[in-house]
Motif scaffolding. Sequence first.
Motif, PDB file in Angstrom:
ATOM      1  N   SER A   1     -54.985 -52.021  64.492  1.00 46.57           N
ATOM      2  CA  SER A   1     -54.777 -50.581  64.664  1.00 46.57           C
ATOM      3  C   SER A   1     -55.913 -49.782  64.035  1.00 46.57           C
ATOM      4  O   SER A   1     -56.396 -48.796  64.609  1.00 46.57           O
ATOM      5  N   GLU A   2     -56.357 -50.244  62.857  1.00 44.52           N
ATOM      6  CA  GLU A   2     -57.450 -49.552  62.165  1.00 44.52           C
ATOM      7  C   GLU A   2     -58.756 -49.660  62.947  1.00 44.52           C
ATOM      8  O   GLU A   2     -59.484 -48.673  63.112  1.00 44.52           O
ATOM      9  N   ILE A   3     -59.077 -50.890  63.414  1.00 44.11           N
ATOM     10  CA  ILE A   3     -60.362 -51.059  64.101  1.00 44.11           C
ATOM     11  C   ILE A   3     -60.337 -50.408  65.484  1.00 44.11           C
ATOM     12  O   ILE A   3     -61.372 -49.968  65.991  1.00 44.11           O
ATOM     13  N   LYS A   4     -59.138 -50.318  66.099  1.00 45.13           N
ATOM     14  CA  LYS A   4     -59.054 -49.604  67.375  1.00 45.13           C
ATOM     15  C   LYS A   4     -59.286 -48.115  67.164  1.00 45.13           C
ATOM     16  O   LYS A   4     -59.902 -47.448  67.998  1.00 45.13           O
ATOM     17  N   THR A   5     -58.768 -47.604  66.030  1.00 47.76           N
ATOM     18  CA  THR A   5     -59.029 -46.199  65.710  1.00 47.76           C
ATOM     19  C   THR A   5     -60.527 -45.977  65.529  1.00 47.76           C
ATOM     20  O   THR A   5     -61.092 -44.992  66.030  1.00 47.76           O
ATOM     21  N   ASP A   6     -61.171 -46.923  64.806  1.00 46.39           N
ATOM     22  CA  ASP A   6     -62.630 -46.835  64.645  1.00 46.39           C
ATOM     23  C   ASP A   6     -63.333 -46.915  65.996  1.00 46.39           C
ATOM     24  O   ASP A   6     -64.319 -46.205  66.253  1.00 46.39           O
ATOM     25  N   PHE A   7     -62.814 -47.816  66.854  1.00 43.15           N
ATOM     26  CA  PHE A   7     -63.425 -47.980  68.178  1.00 43.15           C
ATOM     27  C   PHE A   7     -63.348 -46.684  68.981  1.00 43.15           C
ATOM     28  O   PHE A   7     -64.331 -46.259  69.600  1.00 43.15           O
ATOM     29  N   ILE A   8     -62.171 -46.035  68.954  1.00 40.59           N
ATOM     30  CA  ILE A   8     -62.018 -44.776  69.686  1.00 40.59           C
ATOM     31  C   ILE A   8     -62.965 -43.722  69.128  1.00 40.59           C
ATOM     32  O   ILE A   8     -63.620 -42.976  69.882  1.00 40.59           O
ATOM     33  N   ASN A   9     -63.060 -43.679  67.781  1.00 38.24           N
ATOM     34  CA  ASN A   9     -63.981 -42.716  67.157  1.00 38.24           C
ATOM     35  C   ASN A   9     -65.418 -42.995  67.565  1.00 38.24           C
ATOM     36  O   ASN A   9     -66.183 -42.065  67.873  1.00 38.24           O
ATOM     37  N   ASN A  10     -65.788 -44.274  67.572  1.00 39.54           N
ATOM     38  CA  ASN A  10     -67.169 -44.640  67.926  1.00 39.54           C
ATOM     39  C   ASN A  10     -67.459 -44.339  69.397  1.00 39.54           C
ATOM     40  O   ASN A  10     -68.528 -43.820  69.742  1.00 39.54           O
ATOM     41  N   MET A  11     -66.476 -44.718  70.272  1.00 40.08           N
ATOM     42  CA  MET A  11     -66.678 -44.461  71.702  1.00 40.08           C
ATOM     43  C   MET A  11     -66.767 -42.960  71.967  1.00 40.08           C
ATOM     44  O   MET A  11     -67.566 -42.502  72.802  1.00 40.08           O
ATOM     45  N   THR A  12     -65.936 -42.185  71.247  1.00 41.83           N
ATOM     46  CA  THR A  12     -65.996 -40.723  71.401  1.00 41.83           C
ATOM     47  C   THR A  12     -67.381 -40.212  71.022  1.00 41.83           C
ATOM     48  O   THR A  12     -67.961 -39.359  71.709  1.00 41.83           O
ATOM     49  N   HIS A  13     -67.890 -40.787  69.930  1.00 39.39           N
ATOM     50  CA  HIS A  13     -69.228 -40.382  69.483  1.00 39.39           C
ATOM     51  C   HIS A  13     -70.279 -40.794  70.506  1.00 39.39           C
ATOM     52  O   HIS A  13     -71.209 -40.026  70.808  1.00 39.39           O
ATOM     53  N   GLU A  14     -70.135 -42.012  71.071  1.00 38.66           N
ATOM     54  CA  GLU A  14     -71.114 -42.512  72.041  1.00 38.66           C
ATOM     55  C   GLU A  14     -71.103 -41.670  73.317  1.00 38.66           C
ATOM     56  O   GLU A  14     -72.145 -41.456  73.941  1.00 38.66           O
ATOM     57  N   PHE A  15     -69.920 -41.217  73.740  1.00 33.26           N
ATOM     58  CA  PHE A  15     -69.828 -40.435  74.973  1.00 33.26           C
ATOM     59  C   PHE A  15     -70.142 -38.956  74.742  1.00 33.26           C
ATOM     60  O   PHE A  15     -70.567 -38.241  75.659  1.00 33.26           O
ATOM     61  N   LYS A  16     -69.901 -38.499  73.527  1.00 32.74           N
ATOM     62  CA  LYS A  16     -70.072 -37.072  73.245  1.00 32.74           C
ATOM     63  C   LYS A  16     -71.527 -36.627  73.428  1.00 32.74           C
ATOM     64  O   LYS A  16     -71.801 -35.576  74.012  1.00 32.74           O
ATOM     65  N   THR A  17     -72.441 -37.475  72.955  1.00 31.65           N
ATOM     66  CA  THR A  17     -73.870 -37.114  73.044  1.00 31.65           C
ATOM     67  C   THR A  17     -74.352 -37.044  74.486  1.00 31.65           C
ATOM     68  O   THR A  17     -74.960 -36.041  74.895  1.00 31.65           O
TER      69      THR A  17
ATOM     70  N   ARG B   1     -76.098 -44.621  80.953  1.00 34.84           N
ATOM     71  CA  ARG B   1     -75.759 -45.076  79.605  1.00 34.84           C
ATOM     72  C   ARG B   1     -74.238 -45.141  79.421  1.00 34.84           C
ATOM     73  O   ARG B   1     -73.707 -46.106  78.871  1.00 34.84           O
ATOM     74  N   MET B   2     -73.526 -44.091  79.888  1.00 29.85           N
ATOM     75  CA  MET B   2     -72.066 -44.108  79.783  1.00 29.85           C
ATOM     76  C   MET B   2     -71.467 -45.215  80.636  1.00 29.85           C
ATOM     77  O   MET B   2     -70.505 -45.882  80.238  1.00 29.85           O
ATOM     78  N   HIS B   3     -72.031 -45.428  81.817  1.00 31.18           N
ATOM     79  CA  HIS B   3     -71.549 -46.507  82.689  1.00 31.18           C
ATOM     80  C   HIS B   3     -71.724 -47.868  82.011  1.00 31.18           C
ATOM     81  O   HIS B   3     -70.855 -48.745  82.107  1.00 31.18           O
ATOM     82  N   SER B   4     -72.852 -48.027  81.308  1.00 31.49           N
ATOM     83  CA  SER B   4     -73.113 -49.285  80.598  1.00 31.49           C
ATOM     84  C   SER B   4     -72.074 -49.519  79.507  1.00 31.49           C
ATOM     85  O   SER B   4     -71.601 -50.652  79.302  1.00 31.49           O
ATOM     86  N   GLN B   5     -71.714 -48.434  78.804  1.00 34.45           N
ATOM     87  CA  GLN B   5     -70.704 -48.563  77.750  1.00 34.45           C
ATOM     88  C   GLN B   5     -69.359 -49.006  78.326  1.00 34.45           C
ATOM     89  O   GLN B   5     -68.697 -49.898  77.792  1.00 34.45           O
TER      90      GLN B   5
END
Length: 515
Positions: A287-303, A340-344
């Motif tokens: 649950s913790e690492i999925k939360t981190d994953f969502i935060n990271n993916m949000t950061h990756e897509f936000k830019t 880049r987003m498609h690659s992610q």
Amino acid sequence: MMNKTRFRLLVFFMSLSLIGIILVQLYWVNSSLKNNDEQFRFHIQGLLDKVTNKLEAQEADEFYKIYVKAKTDLGRNPYREDLLPYYERNESSRKKPIIYSDNVTREDYNEVFFDKSMIDNFVRRKSGNKVKTGEEKILKTDRTGTEDEERWFDFQLAGYLKDYRQYNPPEKWISKSKVEKTIRTELEQNDVHTPFEFALYRNQMPTKIKSDNLRYNPDPGALLHHNVFTDSDGVSAYVLVLSFPEKRVFLFSQLVGITSLSIIFTLIIIIAYLSAINQLIRQKHISEIKTDFINNMTHEFKTPIATINLALDAIKSPKIFDDKEKVQRYLQMIRDENKRMHSQVENVLQISKLEKKELEIVKEQADINDVLDIAIEHVILIIEARQGTLTRNLDAQRTTVLLNDVHFTNVIVNILDNAIKYSPDEPVIEVSTENVKDFVLIKIKDHGLGMSKNVQKKIFEKFYREHTGDIHNVKGHGLGLAYVKRIIEDHNCHIYVESEKGKGSTFIIKMPLIN
């Protein structure tokens, strides 16, 4: 997600319940042992009663033999004084015989004959056993068998046996082996199969009738006692003592069946408990690492989304719209960010397909050095842009392997990309190959941040990323090395890492060769 307080309370109460179950089981086993011990002592006392009856019956037999011999020699029923010479004892140690009288009846019974049945019945009466029909005493006298007469015969016979016992201690007419055999027979007939020690005490002193290994035990419950050779008043100078050195083992063996089941079920509960705790911890971690994953993916897509929005706003501007060169530039930026987003997203889908065994990987014969060259070309510009260096030492002579060039190239690119990301200064990377038996070793070494031992165990887990204060200081979503691990395993290869904090890392891939 379960908060820490609830999780700790759950673990605490589950642990408390498990400890309670174990303590209850131990209490039950201990109580059962105590109950068995009490029943055992009661049972053995009954067996000792039978043993002492047999010993007294044998004593009566020995007396009867002497009585019959005296009667034969004298040609008449012997009196007590007539029997004294037949007892095996020195004349000087003999005491003056005591003459017993009975006030119950006025008749004088001097001429008394004791037959075997009368003696047996006397022993039975003294031990409290009822005389069976047909075994009533046989009186070979001319007197009527009244109750007074029966009491008189018992009184007289008790006096005869007392004289015999005074001049003939048990060690003269019975052996240690005989007593041991008598005890053993009674124990075996009653299913008591455990070693024992015994001794016959006279006036609290051991006689020669004693087993070799009987030891003094201060525990008052360790030795079982029973009076033997009691007189008409119930008084005896002799005590038969019995000890069981392995009693606890014997008592526990009687509980071994139900105790084994109890232990098995308790172990199942413990295993289930540990498994449940482990699953709870894993779920909490996931649950913790999925939360981190969502935060990271949000950061990756936000830019890229922000970049695309800015580019679209710029294109809408009349000044930019008429400038074809700038429009093309912004369109290329939109295309690159979209790619880049498609690659992610593609990386996430590939990992999902790998886990479900839905990703088909077709392998073909290839030269590993060629694959490494292609992978290096993907990242060489990034390394040069950061003014870093990449050294190749492809020394392996045998390089033919079976692989999927697309996925294996992605594996190498992922590892090289990590080496670049985690090099805070100019990246310095070394790529080498060498042959070890029927394998080729691929080593990718960097001089970056390095990893602790704990991190090395987790880097191939899905969504895992090492935190270094700021969670986004190195971009990524924690899927790169998980993808690497899956592809490597699908190629029947092994990957492991050697690293030290602050001194860089070396990823080593061990790959089988083909002829």
